[in-house]
Design a protein around this motif. Structure first.
Motif, PDB file in Angstrom:
ATOM      1  N   LYS B 136     -28.175  39.069 -41.248  1.00 55.83           N
ATOM      2  CA  LYS B 136     -27.682  40.291 -40.602  1.00 55.83           C
ATOM      3  C   LYS B 136     -27.476  40.123 -39.092  1.00 55.83           C
ATOM      4  N   GLU B 137     -28.208  39.155 -38.496  1.00 55.93           N
ATOM      5  CA  GLU B 137     -28.086  38.978 -37.028  1.00 55.93           C
ATOM      6  C   GLU B 137     -26.891  38.105 -36.664  1.00 55.93           C
ATOM      7  N   LYS B 138     -26.066  37.761 -37.652  1.00 56.26           N
ATOM      8  CA  LYS B 138     -24.964  36.821 -37.391  1.00 56.26           C
ATOM      9  C   LYS B 138     -24.171  37.190 -36.149  1.00 56.26           C
ATOM     10  N   ASN B 139     -23.865  38.485 -36.026  1.00 59.03           N
ATOM     11  CA  ASN B 139     -23.052  38.909 -34.887  1.00 59.03           C
ATOM     12  C   ASN B 139     -23.724  38.589 -33.561  1.00 59.03           C
ATOM     13  N   LEU B 140     -25.041  38.787 -33.520  1.00 52.80           N
ATOM     14  CA  LEU B 140     -25.794  38.536 -32.294  1.00 52.80           C
ATOM     15  C   LEU B 140     -25.656  37.070 -31.884  1.00 52.80           C
ATOM     16  N   ILE B 141     -25.857  36.186 -32.865  1.00 55.58           N
ATOM     17  CA  ILE B 141     -25.780  34.754 -32.579  1.00 55.58           C
ATOM     18  C   ILE B 141     -24.348  34.379 -32.180  1.00 55.58           C
ATOM     19  N   THR B 142     -23.375  35.005 -32.866  1.00 54.21           N
ATOM     20  CA  THR B 142     -21.976  34.732 -32.522  1.00 54.21           C
ATOM     21  C   THR B 142     -21.706  35.122 -31.068  1.00 54.21           C
ATOM     22  N   ILE B 143     -22.206  36.297 -30.686  1.00 52.93           N
ATOM     23  CA  ILE B 143     -22.002  36.758 -29.308  1.00 52.93           C
ATOM     24  C   ILE B 143     -22.628  35.771 -28.323  1.00 52.93           C
ATOM     25  N   MET B 144     -23.848  35.292 -28.661  1.00 54.60           N
ATOM     26  CA  MET B 144     -24.514  34.304 -27.813  1.00 54.60           C
ATOM     27  C   MET B 144     -23.618  33.082 -27.631  1.00 54.60           C
ATOM     28  N   GLY B 145     -23.018  32.635 -28.728  1.00 55.84           N
ATOM     29  CA  GLY B 145     -22.125  31.476 -28.674  1.00 55.84           C
ATOM     30  C   GLY B 145     -20.938  31.746 -27.772  1.00 55.84           C
ATOM     31  N   ILE B 146     -20.375  32.954 -27.897  1.00 63.54           N
ATOM     32  CA  ILE B 146     -19.199  33.284 -27.084  1.00 63.54           C
ATOM     33  C   ILE B 146     -19.576  33.333 -25.597  1.00 63.54           C
ATOM     34  N   VAL B 147     -20.737  33.932 -25.292  1.00 58.51           N
ATOM     35  CA  VAL B 147     -21.186  34.000 -23.890  1.00 58.51           C
ATOM     36  C   VAL B 147     -21.362  32.589 -23.337  1.00 58.51           C
ATOM     37  N   THR B 148     -22.001  31.704 -24.113  1.00 56.57           N
ATOM     38  CA  THR B 148     -22.189  30.320 -23.676  1.00 56.57           C
ATOM     39  C   THR B 148     -20.837  29.671 -23.369  1.00 56.57           C
ATOM     40  N   GLY B 149     -19.885  29.880 -24.297  1.00 58.14           N
ATOM     41  CA  GLY B 149     -18.543  29.335 -24.088  1.00 58.14           C
ATOM     42  C   GLY B 149     -17.937  29.862 -22.795  1.00 58.14           C
ATOM     43  N   GLY B 150     -18.148  31.162 -22.537  1.00 60.81           N
ATOM     44  CA  GLY B 150     -17.611  31.783 -21.328  1.00 60.81           C
ATOM     45  C   GLY B 150     -18.177  31.146 -20.073  1.00 60.81           C
ATOM     46  N   ILE B 151     -19.513  30.965 -20.056  1.00 57.59           N
ATOM     47  CA  ILE B 151     -20.162  30.349 -18.880  1.00 57.59           C
ATOM     48  C   ILE B 151     -19.620  28.938 -18.680  1.00 57.59           C
ATOM     49  N   LEU B 152     -19.465  28.215 -19.791  1.00 54.75           N
ATOM     50  CA  LEU B 152     -18.954  26.850 -19.731  1.00 54.75           C
ATOM     51  C   LEU B 152     -17.556  26.828 -19.106  1.00 54.75           C
ATOM     52  N   LEU B 153     -16.741  27.785 -19.546  1.00 49.77           N
ATOM     53  CA  LEU B 153     -15.383  27.894 -19.015  1.00 49.77           C
ATOM     54  C   LEU B 153     -15.440  28.161 -17.506  1.00 49.77           C
TER      55      LEU B 153
END
Ligand SMILES: Nc1ncnc2c1ncn2[C@@H]1O[C@H](COP(=O)(O)OP(=O)(O)OP(=O)(O)O)[C@@H](O)[C@H]1O
Ligand SMILES: [Mg+2]
Lengths: 360, 389
Positions: B136-153
């Motif tokens: 059920k927390e999939k979205n949370l982890i996905t968001i974490m991944g997207i934020v990490t990608g954003g910082i990397l960018l």
């Protein structure tokens, strides 16, 4: 209304239907019956052109079915099959409403029609409307399939073992219900089954097929009393007398039932008991509560209500739309020689006697 | 008493492997010039003190994978920790690079070393595992991944990473890079587009006319087994001969090398997943539904668009997804016959023995493939009809 003339269907190396000629009148409930592989489904599918005929002709109200475009023909004819074939990605409501939708009915009309049909087939619209086919049991799915076939209100219905997956008890009530719906809606129905009991219960005429050929086409009564040859006799089976009872409505054999109220003094019942051997005891609102016989008179109680042997009308009574077969089976089960006939609330209307059933 | 430890196999193994990598292999590689033999620099030898944070957090990561911690907290902390570590790894390498390389004119190079890659890989394994178990927390982890990608960018754009060797390779070819990137996307996209136009009708045809099934899929399967290099090679003389015979082809810009043979080959490879999944998708439609629909008066096209396609669509989309990912990878090879694309850098790098130039071609290719894959996954989840699956 539907008329087949010398219709033959030949598959490569196999004649499935052989020079079949018969007619179905408007408002008739025609049941096609016969052993597996005798050509029942093939006959049905030729009527809505799912299978082209090899020879012969089929007409609807005198018009050859090949004069219509296939879609035009099929939209006048409802079609329900044993494997149902609901569309898995659509809700029950959208499945039922598909043909009306293709015919551009407006949304509110489709919705009203859908709910009406769900009700008709004893499925609560509130529960089933938005379910998906995979959430339904086999029997529920078949009922939705029948509702879908009825959706655009076609004058003709073709049904290929539509109640096959439904348990015997629901099935029987659905058959009775459906026979009633048919009379009420004045549909012309061609119905395939290989269950002779089903055929006898619902048909106005039965068409017996064997190896693609017509063996007998007649009313259930005539088929049972005068089966054409050994094949039909064997097909009907040995209990045909009993089967015949399932055609006879119990109310037609109902007699007036002697009765007293529960508050009546026991003495006042004595005369009637002497005359009839027993009496039904009713509540003040007419519900059946029990019966009195000579033994009850000896009990020494004051009122009929105190002296009676009580009965549960749900177990022992016969409701108005029962058949004689059901009445008989109740009597045998309960060990009684006459059964009260009651309405839905249990109010006494009359009685059925074993002797009358045996003479029927 | 409840046990204190409960080892979660995948994260624990990955973290342990990472630990070994820190101890036994170089975190970055130092080269006096672009193609000289490198010298390993271990994590604890990197300049700037960020490496201390990596070591501490890595220890926490190992502990986390071995301790008994309630599910949600564990998922969340592992996800957060791994994302942070990925950013830290990159930051540490970049910081070391800028501290050793005084100015942009300097010819010394700092490349990412084996330990870096192993740690990164371990973290990706842990994150994937966490995502899969997150329910059920999939979205949370996905968001974490997207934020990490954003910082990397952000790090990439701000120039923090500029002194890493791979970025210096990029700096030397900025113009070329964006050109080849677009070519890459265009090659892969247009061939999958063509494969859709051909493969979907082909799959449908094989479903409708069963005798066509065997020849169609025999051909497509056979084509799929030919190595891509060989197929490129075969096409060069074939197309060259064709252009000699029909000069119009030359006028259309078709040659034995370049975009034309690349698109042909990529289309051929994309055809199988598209056609096969179309076929399978249509086969999943219950024949009884077709019979009932036809019997009720639905036309062929009404059945196709309202019943068959909606039911088959998730499977077909999955085929397109496979075709896309495959084409994005294969396009890298197309550079060999002069079609361009990110493969250009890979082959240049191979020629010059310049590892970081190879990476400049490889990393964006992998990145695009992963993004397209997850994008398609998302699309499939959204369009999947509710009653199915
Ligand atoms: N498409 C077809 N091709 C060849 N033979 C067929 C085809 N459809 C039906 N048959 C054959 O025609 C005969 C009649 O089939 P049909 O389906 O009408 O039987 P049925 O009376 O409905 O049987 P059941 O009670 O088992 O449903 C069978 O012998 C069957 O094998
Ligand atoms: Mg049949």
């Amino acid at each position: 209304m539907i008329s087949l003339n010398q219709v033959t269907k030949e598959f490569p190396g196999k004649i499935a239907v052989n020079e079949l000629t018969f007619e179905v009148e408007r408002g008739e409930f025609c049941v096609i019956i016969g052993p597996s592989g005798c050509g029942k489904s093939t006959t049905l599918r030729m009527i809505n052109r799912l299978i082209p005929v090899s020879a012969g002709s089929i007409t609807l109200d005198g018009v050859d079915i090949y004069n219509y475009r296939p879609e035009e023909l099929r939209r006048q004819i409802g079609y329900a099959i044993q494997s149902v074939g609901l569309f898995p990605h659509m809700t029950v409501a959208r499945n039922i409403g598909i043909v009306p939708q293709l015919m551009n009915w407006d949304m509110s009309k489709i919705r009203r029609r859908t709910d009406e049909l769900l009700d008709l087939l004893n499925l609560d619209p509130g529960v089933y409307r938005d379910q998906y086919p995979r959430q339904l049991s086999g029997g529920e799915a078949q009922r939705v399939g029948v509702a879908r076939a009825l959706a655009a209100d076609p004058a003709i219905l073709l049904m290929d073992e539509p109640f096959g997956a439904i348990d015997p008890i629901t099935r029987e009530s659905l058959q009775t219900e459906f026979a009633r719906i048919q009379k009420e809606l004045k549909k012309t129905i061609v119905f395939v089954t290989h269950d002779i009991d089903e055929a006898i219960r619902i048909a106005t005429r039965i068409l017996v097929l064997k190896d693609g050929k017509l063996v007998q086409h007649d009313t259930p009564e005539n088929i049972m009393t005068a089966p054409a040859g050994r094949f039909v006799t064997e097909f009907i089976g040995t209990d045909r007398a009993l089967k015949r009872l399932s055609r006879l409505p119990a109310v037609n054999y109902m007699k007036e039932a002697p009765n007293v109220r529960e508050s009546d003094p026991l003495q006042s019942a004595a005369g009637l008991i002497a005359e009839h051997r027993y009496l039904w005891v009713l509540a003040h609102d007419g519900k059946v509560l029990g019966w009195l016989d000579e033994n009850s008179l000896k009990s020494g109680e004051q009122t009929a209500g105190l002296a009676m042997t009580s009965l549960d009308f749900r177990m022992s009574a016969v409701v108005t739309d029962s058949t004689l077969k059901e009445a008989l089976s109740r009597m045998v089960q309960q060990g009684i020689r006459s059964a009260p006939v009651v309405d839905m609330k249990g109010v006494l209307l009359g009685e059925i006697r074993m002797g009358d059933i045996l003479e029927a | 008493m409840r046990r204190l430890f409960s080892i979660k196999k995948v994260p624990f193994c990955a973290a342990a492997v990472g630990l070994a990598a820190i101890v036994f292999s170089g975190f970055v590689t130092f080269r006096p010039n672009r193609i000289a033999v490198g010298k390993a620099v271990f994590l604890n030898q990197t300049l700037g003190s960020l490496w201390v944070a990596i070591v501490i957090l890595w220890a926490v990561l190992i502990l986390l994978s071995a301790l008994r911690i309630p599910g949600r907290i564990h998922l969340f902390s592992t996800g957060l920790l791994s994302s942070t570590l990925i950013l830290l790894l990159i930051a540490t390498a970049a910081r070391h690079a800028s501290l050793t390389t005084q100015d942009a004119g300097s010819i010394t190079r700092t490349s990412l070393g084996p330990a870096f890659w192993i740690l990164l890989f371990a973290l990706i394994v842990i994150l994937t595992d966490t995502w899969q178990r997150s329910g059920k927390e999939k979205n949370l982890i996905t968001i974490m991944g997207i934020v990490t990608g954003g910082i990397l960018l952000g790090m990439l754009v701000s120039g923090d990473l500029d002194m890493l060797s791979i970025m210096r390779e990029y700096a030397n070819r900025k113009e070329r890079f964006s050109g080849e990137l677009l070519t890459h996307l265009a090659l892969a996209g247009s061939s999958v587009g063509l494969a859709l136009g051909l493969g979907i009708p082909l799959g449908l045809l094989a479903h409708r006319k069963k005798p066509l099934y065997t020849p169609t899929f025999f051909t497509l399967n056979t084509l799929q087994t030919i190595p891509s290099l060989a197929l490129f090679g075969i096409l060069i003389p074939v197309l060259a001969a064709a252009t000699l015979r029909f000069p119009v082809l030359t006028d259309m810009g078709i040659k034995g090398i370049g975009a034309a043979p690349a698109i042909i080959v990529l289309t051929v490879y994309s055809l199988l997943p598209v056609a096969r999944n179309t076929y399978i998708g249509f086969t999943t439609v219950d024949p009884a539904a077709i019979e009932a629909g036809t019997g009720m008066g639905m036309t062929r096209s009404q059945l196709l668009f309202r019943v068959e396609i909606p039911i088959a669509s998730p499977v077909i989309l999955n085929g397109i997804r496979v075709a896309l990912v495959q084409a994005i990878g294969l396009t890298a090879v197309a550079a060999l016959i002069g079609a361009g694309g990110l493969g250009v850098f890979i082959f240049q790098g191979l020629g010059q023995a310049a590892n970081d130039l190879i990476l400049l071609g490889a990393i964006p290719t992998i990145f695009i493939a992963v993004v397209v894959d997850s994008l398609m996954g998302g699309i499939i989840r959204v369009v999947q009809p509710k009653g199915l699956g």
